[in-house]
Design a protein around this motif. Structure first.
Motif, PDB file in Angstrom:
ATOM      1  N   ALA A  38       0.819  -1.214   0.000  1.00  0.00           N
ATOM      2  CA  ALA A  38       0.000   0.000   0.000  1.00  0.00           C
ATOM      3  C   ALA A  38       0.856   1.268   0.000  1.00  0.00           C
ATOM      4  O   ALA A  38       0.316   2.374  -0.090  1.00  0.00           O
ATOM      5  CB  ALA A  38      -0.926   0.010   1.209  1.00  0.00           C
ATOM      6  N   GLU A  39       2.179   1.091   0.104  1.00  0.00           N
ATOM      7  CA  GLU A  39       3.113   2.221   0.097  1.00  0.00           C
ATOM      8  C   GLU A  39       2.722   3.266   1.151  1.00  0.00           C
ATOM      9  O   GLU A  39       2.669   4.464   0.894  1.00  0.00           O
ATOM     10  CB  GLU A  39       3.168   2.855  -1.300  1.00  0.00           C
ATOM     11  CG  GLU A  39       3.600   1.878  -2.384  1.00  0.00           C
ATOM     12  CD  GLU A  39       3.523   2.463  -3.787  1.00  0.00           C
ATOM     13  OE1 GLU A  39       3.116   3.638  -3.926  1.00  0.00           O
ATOM     14  OE2 GLU A  39       3.864   1.751  -4.746  1.00  0.00           O
ATOM     15  N   VAL A  40       2.454   2.770   2.354  1.00  0.00           N
ATOM     16  CA  VAL A  40       1.998   3.639   3.437  1.00  0.00           C
ATOM     17  C   VAL A  40       3.131   4.520   3.935  1.00  0.00           C
ATOM     18  O   VAL A  40       4.246   4.055   4.182  1.00  0.00           O
ATOM     19  CB  VAL A  40       1.432   2.792   4.600  1.00  0.00           C
ATOM     20  CG1 VAL A  40       1.077   3.692   5.790  1.00  0.00           C
ATOM     21  CG2 VAL A  40       0.214   2.000   4.140  1.00  0.00           C
ATOM     22  N   THR A  41       2.849   5.811   4.079  1.00  0.00           N
ATOM     23  CA  THR A  41       3.808   6.779   4.615  1.00  0.00           C
ATOM     24  C   THR A  41       3.130   7.635   5.682  1.00  0.00           C
ATOM     25  O   THR A  41       1.919   7.527   5.904  1.00  0.00           O
ATOM     26  CB  THR A  41       4.348   7.715   3.511  1.00  0.00           C
ATOM     27  OG1 THR A  41       3.302   8.640   3.136  1.00  0.00           O
ATOM     28  CG2 THR A  41       4.802   6.935   2.290  1.00  0.00           C
ATOM     29  N   LYS A  42       3.884   8.495   6.291  1.00  0.00           N
ATOM     30  CA  LYS A  42       3.360   9.385   7.323  1.00  0.00           C
ATOM     31  C   LYS A  42       2.389  10.417   6.753  1.00  0.00           C
ATOM     32  O   LYS A  42       1.730  11.131   7.513  1.00  0.00           O
ATOM     33  CB  LYS A  42       4.509  10.095   8.041  1.00  0.00           C
ATOM     34  CG  LYS A  42       5.384   9.169   8.888  1.00  0.00           C
ATOM     35  CD  LYS A  42       4.593   8.590  10.054  1.00  0.00           C
ATOM     36  CE  LYS A  42       5.478   7.721  10.949  1.00  0.00           C
ATOM     37  NZ  LYS A  42       4.697   7.139  12.078  1.00  0.00           N
ATOM     38  N   ASN A  43       2.280  10.493   5.449  1.00  0.00           N
ATOM     39  CA  ASN A  43       1.335  11.420   4.821  1.00  0.00           C
ATOM     40  C   ASN A  43      -0.053  10.804   4.635  1.00  0.00           C
ATOM     41  O   ASN A  43      -0.967  11.485   4.167  1.00  0.00           O
ATOM     42  CB  ASN A  43       1.861  11.877   3.452  1.00  0.00           C
ATOM     43  CG  ASN A  43       3.137  12.685   3.562  1.00  0.00           C
ATOM     44  OD1 ASN A  43       3.277  13.510   4.461  1.00  0.00           O
ATOM     45  ND2 ASN A  43       4.083  12.445   2.666  1.00  0.00           N
ATOM     46  N   ASP A  44      -0.195   9.534   4.994  1.00  0.00           N
ATOM     47  CA  ASP A  44      -1.425   8.809   4.679  1.00  0.00           C
ATOM     48  C   ASP A  44      -2.396   8.712   5.855  1.00  0.00           C
ATOM     49  O   ASP A  44      -1.990   8.554   7.015  1.00  0.00           O
ATOM     50  CB  ASP A  44      -1.097   7.389   4.204  1.00  0.00           C
ATOM     51  CG  ASP A  44      -0.376   7.382   2.872  1.00  0.00           C
ATOM     52  OD1 ASP A  44      -0.752   8.191   2.005  1.00  0.00           O
ATOM     53  OD2 ASP A  44       0.559   6.576   2.704  1.00  0.00           O
ATOM     54  N   LYS A  45      -3.686   8.780   5.491  1.00  0.00           N
ATOM     55  CA  LYS A  45      -4.766   8.481   6.420  1.00  0.00           C
ATOM     56  C   LYS A  45      -5.265   7.094   6.059  1.00  0.00           C
ATOM     57  O   LYS A  45      -5.881   6.899   5.012  1.00  0.00           O
ATOM     58  CB  LYS A  45      -5.903   9.496   6.282  1.00  0.00           C
ATOM     59  CG  LYS A  45      -5.526  10.922   6.636  1.00  0.00           C
ATOM     60  CD  LYS A  45      -6.723  11.848   6.439  1.00  0.00           C
ATOM     61  CE  LYS A  45      -6.369  13.280   6.791  1.00  0.00           C
ATOM     62  NZ  LYS A  45      -7.535  14.202   6.582  1.00  0.00           N
ATOM     63  N   VAL A  46      -4.991   6.134   6.932  1.00  0.00           N
ATOM     64  CA  VAL A  46      -5.262   4.729   6.612  1.00  0.00           C
ATOM     65  C   VAL A  46      -6.486   4.226   7.368  1.00  0.00           C
ATOM     66  O   VAL A  46      -6.653   4.490   8.561  1.00  0.00           O
ATOM     67  CB  VAL A  46      -4.041   3.844   6.941  1.00  0.00           C
ATOM     68  CG1 VAL A  46      -4.342   2.376   6.642  1.00  0.00           C
ATOM     69  CG2 VAL A  46      -2.824   4.299   6.145  1.00  0.00           C
ATOM     70  N   LEU A  47      -7.317   3.483   6.661  1.00  0.00           N
ATOM     71  CA  LEU A  47      -8.484   2.834   7.243  1.00  0.00           C
ATOM     72  C   LEU A  47      -8.215   1.336   7.338  1.00  0.00           C
ATOM     73  O   LEU A  47      -7.689   0.731   6.412  1.00  0.00           O
ATOM     74  CB  LEU A  47      -9.713   3.081   6.362  1.00  0.00           C
ATOM     75  CG  LEU A  47     -11.013   2.373   6.769  1.00  0.00           C
ATOM     76  CD1 LEU A  47     -11.526   2.893   8.095  1.00  0.00           C
ATOM     77  CD2 LEU A  47     -12.072   2.533   5.675  1.00  0.00           C
ATOM     78  N   GLU A  48      -8.583   0.766   8.477  1.00  0.00           N
ATOM     79  CA  GLU A  48      -8.514  -0.691   8.650  1.00  0.00           C
ATOM     80  C   GLU A  48      -9.898  -1.179   9.073  1.00  0.00           C
ATOM     81  O   GLU A  48     -10.464  -0.674  10.041  1.00  0.00           O
ATOM     82  CB  GLU A  48      -7.485  -1.098   9.698  1.00  0.00           C
ATOM     83  CG  GLU A  48      -7.393  -2.613   9.861  1.00  0.00           C
ATOM     84  CD  GLU A  48      -6.541  -3.061  11.044  1.00  0.00           C
ATOM     85  OE1 GLU A  48      -6.329  -4.274  11.186  1.00  0.00           O
ATOM     86  OE2 GLU A  48      -6.112  -2.203  11.837  1.00  0.00           O
ATOM     87  N   ILE A  49     -10.418  -2.163   8.361  1.00  0.00           N
ATOM     88  CA  ILE A  49     -11.723  -2.748   8.673  1.00  0.00           C
ATOM     89  C   ILE A  49     -11.512  -4.166   9.186  1.00  0.00           C
ATOM     90  O   ILE A  49     -10.807  -4.957   8.567  1.00  0.00           O
ATOM     91  CB  ILE A  49     -12.634  -2.770   7.432  1.00  0.00           C
ATOM     92  CG1 ILE A  49     -12.983  -1.339   7.011  1.00  0.00           C
ATOM     93  CG2 ILE A  49     -13.911  -3.559   7.700  1.00  0.00           C
ATOM     94  CD1 ILE A  49     -13.738  -1.251   5.700  1.00  0.00           C
ATOM     95  N   GLY A  50     -12.115  -4.477  10.327  1.00  0.00           N
ATOM     96  CA  GLY A  50     -11.935  -5.790  10.934  1.00  0.00           C
ATOM     97  C   GLY A  50     -10.598  -5.876  11.638  1.00  0.00           C
ATOM     98  O   GLY A  50      -9.810  -6.785  11.399  1.00  0.00           O
ATOM     99  N   ALA A  51     -10.347  -4.932  12.546  1.00  0.00           N
ATOM    100  CA  ALA A  51      -9.025  -4.820  13.180  1.00  0.00           C
ATOM    101  C   ALA A  51      -8.704  -5.968  14.122  1.00  0.00           C
ATOM    102  O   ALA A  51      -7.534  -6.243  14.407  1.00  0.00           O
ATOM    103  CB  ALA A  51      -8.929  -3.481  13.925  1.00  0.00           C
ATOM    104  N   GLY A  52      -9.722  -6.644  14.648  1.00  0.00           N
ATOM    105  CA  GLY A  52      -9.478  -7.796  15.513  1.00  0.00           C
ATOM    106  C   GLY A  52      -8.711  -7.438  16.765  1.00  0.00           C
ATOM    107  O   GLY A  52      -9.044  -6.478  17.475  1.00  0.00           O
TER     108      GLY A  52
END
Length: 277
Positions: A38-52
């Protein structure tokens, strides 16, 4: 990661339910791959569904600017909030992602419950975001990326293709989860895009695709005849009139083709030709 997952669950007396898709990824290398894809960086707002229990959430919190973690099970919410205590860039929400209004995000990284795969995928594709990296059951993932003419090619393939570029990136064995599912999984990346072909009426397109693949082993001429009332529910035409309309509206290359042989572009062209009779 397996030891910590079991410890947290045992401490709180929680039993995970396979039927609800509560299979937790306990292989850190798999979770890292998902974040990297997902090339996640500190500039990203990330959503996680089903975090468990938060195995992925904790790693996302290290990589992303902000993380919103959604979990339906109230018992698991307690574990999530405890593990993420003090992390100011993470927000934990309790609720059903299918029913709730999703918060703003530009990337989503999730190990999704298998039972909601189709519904949540189309809900997400109705929103604006950059990249989704999602864990699906392998069979579902193969349907997302199937080629015309293959056994896995169908309505799901066509509808996703129209909205996004789908890539199957990795197969994940049952041993990467606790509890272990009975089937393999796969990591898929979705990148929303402008439709690659023009559709004059998207609702009609959806009805045409659904109706045709209900008769996937037939030729288009017969599939349309059998499903005509579903495509045009207000029609009052007789069977002979319907036959005449279909035969005069579509070229022979479509009429004689079998449904799985049609590319998404073909299905778009058929839809555009089938104006309301």
């Amino acid at each position: 990661m397996l030891t910590e997952t079991k410890r947290l669950l045992c401490r709180d007396g929680i039993w995970l339910d396979r039927r609800l898709g509560q299979n937790q990824v306990i292989d850190a290398s798999i979770l890292k791959k998902m974040i990297d894809y997902a090339e996640v960086t500190k500039n990203d707002k990330v959503l996680e569904i089903g975090a468990g229990v938060g195995n992925l959430t904790v790693m996302l919190a290290e990589a992303a600017g902000t993380v919103t973690a959604i979990e339906r099970d109230k018992k698991l919410i307690r574990i999530l909030k405890e593990r993420l205590k003090g992390r100011t860039n993470v927000k934990v929400l309790q609720g059903d992602a299918l029913e709730m209004e999703l918060p703003e995000f530009n990337k989503i990284v999730s190990n999704l419950p298998f039972s909601i795969s189709s519904r949540i995928t189309f809900k997400l594709l109705g929103l604006k975001f950059d990249i989704a990296v999602l864990m699906f059951q392998k069979e579902f993932a193969e349907r997302l990326v199937a080629s015309p003419g293959s056994k896995n090619y169908g309505r799901l393939t066509v509808n996703v293709y129209y909205r996004a570029k789908a890539e199957l990136l990795d197969e994940v064995p049952p041993s990467a989860f606790f509890p272990q599912p009975k089937v393999s999984s796969a990591i898929v990346r979705l990148k929303p895009r402008q439709p690659p072909f023009e559709i004059k009426d998207e609702q009609l397109f959806s009805r045409v695709v659904r109706a045709l693949f209900q008769h996937r082993n037939q030729r288009v001429r017969n599939a349309l005849l059998h499903s005509f009332s579903e495509i045009f529910p207000k029609t009052k035409m007789t069977k002979n009139e319907i036959k005449s309309f279909i035969g005069s509206t579509l070229p022979g290359k479509f009429l004689e083709a079998r449904v799985p042989e049609l590319t998404p572009e073909d299905l778009g062209e058929i839809t555009n030709l089938l104006t309301s009779p």
